[in-house]
Design a protein around this motif. Structure first.
Motif, PDB file in Angstrom:
ATOM      1  N   ALA A  33      -7.741  -4.111  16.362  1.00 36.26           N
ATOM      2  CA  ALA A  33      -6.486  -3.418  16.074  1.00 36.26           C
ATOM      3  C   ALA A  33      -5.675  -4.180  15.034  1.00 36.26           C
ATOM      4  O   ALA A  33      -5.077  -3.588  14.124  1.00 36.26           O
ATOM      5  CB  ALA A  33      -5.669  -3.249  17.354  1.00 36.26           C
ATOM      6  N   ASP A  34      -5.665  -5.514  15.156  1.00 32.12           N
ATOM      7  CA  ASP A  34      -4.955  -6.333  14.176  1.00 32.12           C
ATOM      8  C   ASP A  34      -5.570  -6.180  12.786  1.00 32.12           C
ATOM      9  O   ASP A  34      -4.865  -6.075  11.779  1.00 32.12           O
ATOM     10  CB  ASP A  34      -4.990  -7.810  14.590  1.00 32.12           C
ATOM     11  N   LEU A  35      -6.902  -6.194  12.734  1.00 31.84           N
ATOM     12  CA  LEU A  35      -7.594  -6.018  11.458  1.00 31.84           C
ATOM     13  C   LEU A  35      -7.282  -4.660  10.837  1.00 31.84           C
ATOM     14  O   LEU A  35      -7.012  -4.554   9.636  1.00 31.84           O
ATOM     15  CB  LEU A  35      -9.100  -6.169  11.666  1.00 31.84           C
ATOM     16  N   ARG A  36      -7.309  -3.628  11.678  1.00 33.48           N
ATOM     17  CA  ARG A  36      -7.036  -2.285  11.194  1.00 33.48           C
ATOM     18  C   ARG A  36      -5.598  -2.167  10.690  1.00 33.48           C
ATOM     19  O   ARG A  36      -5.348  -1.627   9.604  1.00 33.48           O
ATOM     20  CB  ARG A  36      -7.287  -1.269  12.307  1.00 33.48           C
ATOM     21  N   ASN A  37      -4.660  -2.709  11.451  1.00 36.61           N
ATOM     22  CA  ASN A  37      -3.257  -2.634  11.057  1.00 36.61           C
ATOM     23  C   ASN A  37      -2.999  -3.412   9.772  1.00 36.61           C
ATOM     24  O   ASN A  37      -2.212  -2.985   8.922  1.00 36.61           O
ATOM     25  CB  ASN A  37      -2.365  -3.175  12.181  1.00 36.61           C
ATOM     26  N   SER A  38      -3.671  -4.566   9.648  1.00 42.83           N
ATOM     27  CA  SER A  38      -3.505  -5.361   8.435  1.00 42.83           C
ATOM     28  C   SER A  38      -4.014  -4.606   7.220  1.00 42.83           C
ATOM     29  O   SER A  38      -3.354  -4.574   6.170  1.00 42.83           O
ATOM     30  CB  SER A  38      -4.245  -6.699   8.584  1.00 42.83           C
ATOM     31  N   ALA A  39      -5.189  -4.003   7.331  1.00 43.07           N
ATOM     32  CA  ALA A  39      -5.764  -3.258   6.208  1.00 43.07           C
ATOM     33  C   ALA A  39      -4.888  -2.064   5.838  1.00 43.07           C
ATOM     34  O   ALA A  39      -4.649  -1.795   4.649  1.00 43.07           O
ATOM     35  CB  ALA A  39      -7.169  -2.795   6.557  1.00 43.07           C
ATOM     36  N   GLN A  40      -4.402  -1.348   6.849  1.00 48.26           N
ATOM     37  CA  GLN A  40      -3.565  -0.181   6.593  1.00 48.26           C
ATOM     38  C   GLN A  40      -2.248  -0.585   5.938  1.00 48.26           C
ATOM     39  O   GLN A  40      -1.754   0.093   5.025  1.00 48.26           O
ATOM     40  CB  GLN A  40      -3.307   0.566   7.898  1.00 48.26           C
ATOM     41  N   SER A  41      -1.693  -1.705   6.396  1.00 48.92           N
ATOM     42  CA  SER A  41      -0.437  -2.186   5.828  1.00 48.92           C
ATOM     43  C   SER A  41      -0.598  -2.573   4.363  1.00 48.92           C
ATOM     44  O   SER A  41       0.238  -2.235   3.509  1.00 48.92           O
ATOM     45  CB  SER A  41       0.072  -3.390   6.628  1.00 48.92           C
ATOM     46  N   LYS A  42      -1.695  -3.275   4.049  1.00 50.28           N
ATOM     47  CA  LYS A  42      -1.926  -3.691   2.671  1.00 50.28           C
ATOM     48  C   LYS A  42      -2.199  -2.484   1.775  1.00 50.28           C
ATOM     49  O   LYS A  42      -1.755  -2.445   0.618  1.00 50.28           O
ATOM     50  CB  LYS A  42      -3.093  -4.679   2.611  1.00 50.28           C
ATOM     51  N   ALA A  43      -2.927  -1.511   2.289  1.00 53.73           N
ATOM     52  CA  ALA A  43      -3.211  -0.312   1.503  1.00 53.73           C
ATOM     53  C   ALA A  43      -1.917   0.443   1.187  1.00 53.73           C
ATOM     54  O   ALA A  43      -1.708   0.885   0.053  1.00 53.73           O
ATOM     55  CB  ALA A  43      -4.181   0.590   2.248  1.00 53.73           C
ATOM     56  N   ALA A  44      -1.053   0.573   2.200  1.00 58.36           N
ATOM     57  CA  ALA A  44       0.212   1.273   1.995  1.00 58.36           C
ATOM     58  C   ALA A  44       1.097   0.516   1.004  1.00 58.36           C
ATOM     59  O   ALA A  44       1.747   1.118   0.134  1.00 58.36           O
ATOM     60  CB  ALA A  44       0.938   1.442   3.327  1.00 58.36           C
ATOM     61  N   GLU A  45       1.104  -0.805   1.124  1.00 56.28           N
ATOM     62  CA  GLU A  45       1.888  -1.627   0.206  1.00 56.28           C
ATOM     63  C   GLU A  45       1.380  -1.483  -1.221  1.00 56.28           C
ATOM     64  O   GLU A  45       2.164  -1.381  -2.177  1.00 56.28           O
ATOM     65  CB  GLU A  45       1.823  -3.094   0.638  1.00 56.28           C
ATOM     66  N   VAL A  47      -0.317   1.075  -2.560  1.00 54.30           N
ATOM     67  CA  VAL A  47      -0.017   2.409  -3.077  1.00 54.30           C
ATOM     68  C   VAL A  47       1.439   2.495  -3.517  1.00 54.30           C
ATOM     69  O   VAL A  47       1.751   3.002  -4.607  1.00 54.30           O
ATOM     70  CB  VAL A  47      -0.323   3.480  -2.013  1.00 54.30           C
ATOM     71  N   ALA A  48       2.339   1.986  -2.688  1.00 56.88           N
ATOM     72  CA  ALA A  48       3.763   2.053  -3.013  1.00 56.88           C
ATOM     73  C   ALA A  48       4.082   1.264  -4.276  1.00 56.88           C
ATOM     74  O   ALA A  48       4.850   1.721  -5.137  1.00 56.88           O
ATOM     75  CB  ALA A  48       4.584   1.515  -1.835  1.00 56.88           C
ATOM     76  N   LEU A  49       3.486   0.076  -4.402  1.00 53.00           N
ATOM     77  CA  LEU A  49       3.751  -0.742  -5.581  1.00 53.00           C
ATOM     78  C   LEU A  49       3.177  -0.098  -6.830  1.00 53.00           C
ATOM     79  O   LEU A  49       3.807  -0.110  -7.902  1.00 53.00           O
ATOM     80  CB  LEU A  49       3.184  -2.146  -5.386  1.00 53.00           C
ATOM     81  N   ARG A  50       1.986   0.450  -6.740  1.00 55.71           N
ATOM     82  CA  ARG A  50       1.387   1.097  -7.908  1.00 55.71           C
ATOM     83  C   ARG A  50       2.233   2.275  -8.373  1.00 55.71           C
ATOM     84  O   ARG A  50       2.434   2.470  -9.573  1.00 55.71           O
ATOM     85  CB  ARG A  50      -0.040   1.537  -7.591  1.00 55.71           C
ATOM     86  N   GLN A  51       2.723   3.058  -7.418  1.00 53.88           N
ATOM     87  CA  GLN A  51       3.554   4.202  -7.788  1.00 53.88           C
ATOM     88  C   GLN A  51       4.854   3.745  -8.436  1.00 53.88           C
ATOM     89  O   GLN A  51       5.270   4.295  -9.468  1.00 53.88           O
ATOM     90  CB  GLN A  51       3.849   5.050  -6.543  1.00 53.88           C
ATOM     91  N   ALA A  52       5.488   2.715  -7.853  1.00 51.22           N
ATOM     92  CA  ALA A  52       6.744   2.206  -8.398  1.00 51.22           C
ATOM     93  C   ALA A  52       6.543   1.596  -9.777  1.00 51.22           C
ATOM     94  O   ALA A  52       7.352   1.802 -10.692  1.00 51.22           O
ATOM     95  CB  ALA A  52       7.351   1.177  -7.440  1.00 51.22           C
ATOM     96  N   SER A  53       5.447   0.849  -9.942  1.00 46.12           N
ATOM     97  CA  SER A  53       5.172   0.198 -11.228  1.00 46.12           C
ATOM     98  C   SER A  53       4.885   1.234 -12.307  1.00 46.12           C
ATOM     99  O   SER A  53       5.341   1.099 -13.456  1.00 46.12           O
ATOM    100  CB  SER A  53       3.983  -0.758 -11.095  1.00 46.12           C
ATOM    101  N   LEU A  54       4.136   2.258 -11.953  1.00 42.66           N
ATOM    102  CA  LEU A  54       3.815   3.305 -12.921  1.00 42.66           C
ATOM    103  C   LEU A  54       5.071   4.043 -13.350  1.00 42.66           C
ATOM    104  O   LEU A  54       5.263   4.334 -14.543  1.00 42.66           O
ATOM    105  CB  LEU A  54       2.802   4.273 -12.316  1.00 42.66           C
ATOM    106  N   GLN A  55       5.941   4.335 -12.397  1.00 45.62           N
ATOM    107  CA  GLN A  55       7.182   5.036 -12.713  1.00 45.62           C
ATOM    108  C   GLN A  55       8.086   4.180 -13.604  1.00 45.62           C
ATOM    109  O   GLN A  55       8.626   4.664 -14.603  1.00 45.62           O
ATOM    110  CB  GLN A  55       7.924   5.408 -11.430  1.00 45.62           C
ATOM    111  N   GLU A  56       8.230   2.905 -13.257  1.00 50.84           N
ATOM    112  CA  GLU A  56       9.093   2.023 -14.032  1.00 50.84           C
ATOM    113  C   GLU A  56       8.549   1.794 -15.443  1.00 50.84           C
ATOM    114  O   GLU A  56       9.309   1.709 -16.415  1.00 50.84           O
ATOM    115  CB  GLU A  56       9.248   0.672 -13.331  1.00 50.84           C
ATOM    116  N   SER A  57       7.225   1.705 -15.561  1.00 47.12           N
ATOM    117  CA  SER A  57       6.606   1.358 -16.841  1.00 47.12           C
ATOM    118  C   SER A  57       6.313   2.566 -17.718  1.00 47.12           C
ATOM    119  O   SER A  57       5.898   2.388 -18.875  1.00 47.12           O
ATOM    120  CB  SER A  57       5.301   0.594 -16.597  1.00 47.12           C
TER     121      SER A  57
END
Length: 224
Positions: A33-45, A47-57
């Motif tokens: 469960a910890d492994l799954r939550n860690s992977a999901q958290s990093k994936a969500a992070e 995606v959010a950063l890529r979207q924000a970076s693309l919008q800003e740039s």
């Protein structure tokens, strides 16, 4: 998860990335469960950063693409470079321009591709000049350089950008954190900054920005 600080090893600086590695975990289901939550958290992070970076740039990417397309149409060439993982990202970007999955192939090279040249220059003139000296030999006014970095502070990249700017090249920097030395540098025409403290997330977002830059160049009227 057992987080007993009395039995935990000293902080290695990576616990925030992989908190389950040093934990005294005996429950397999909890560990999974910890492994799954860690992977999901990093994936969500990511995606959010890529979207924000693309919008800003986006405005800077369009500005860079228009200038790159103009220079390519006039016979200009692209040189990409970076250190470590960023060198592989630079090579991938150069390959995308030179051998695209669709659209027009454009002249592009990675300045880290030839290990003989790289090691000879590092040995003979010093690693700080491995990119600048290659540009002295190969670049001409009307060309383009892209320097990829997570920090934006590497001395050899700054030296390469400075030499490129002095020779009339369009200079584009990719950086993370707050942009480092690339940000507001007089020899960096355009700086695309991924605002993160994680090297992993920075490089993931830079890959997307690089792809969008290529797509925008291909779509520009100057190349049609």
């Amino acid at each position: 998860m057992n987080t007993d600080s009395g039995s935990a090893p000293p902080d290695t600086g990576t616990d925030f990335l992989y908190p389950f590695i040093d934990a005294n975990e005996t429950d397999a289901e909890a560990l999974l469960a910890d492994l799954r939550n860690s992977a999901q958290s990093k994936a969500a992070e990511s995606v959010a950063l890529r979207q924000a970076s693309l919008q800003e740039s986006a405005p800077l990417i369009e500005t860079a693409a228009a200038e790159m397309a103009r220079r390519f149409a006039a016979g200009g060439r692209l040189f990409c470079f970076g250190n470590g993982g960023s060198s592989t990202d630079a090579s991938t970007l150069a390959e995308l321009f030179a051998r695209p999955p669709s659209g027009r192939p454009l002249p592009a090279w990675s300045l880290t591709a030839d290990e003989a040249v790289l090691t000879a220059l590092g040995n003979d003139v010093g690693f700080e000049l491995v990119f600048a000296r290659q540009l002295i030999a190969r670049a001409r006014p009307g060309d383009i350089v892209i320097a990829m970095s997570t920090s934006g502070n590497s001395a050899d990249l700054v030296a390469g950008l400075t030499e490129a700017h002095r020779r009339g090249l369009c200079t584009i920097g990719f950086a993370g954190y707050d942009g480092g030395a690339f940000a507001d540098h007089p020899d960096v025409d355009i700086c695309l900054v991924v605002r993160s403290q994680s090297v992993h997330r920075i490089q993931e977002s830079q890959a997307l920005l690089g792809y969008q830059l290529w797509a925008s160049v291909q779509a520009h009227e100057a190349l049609q």
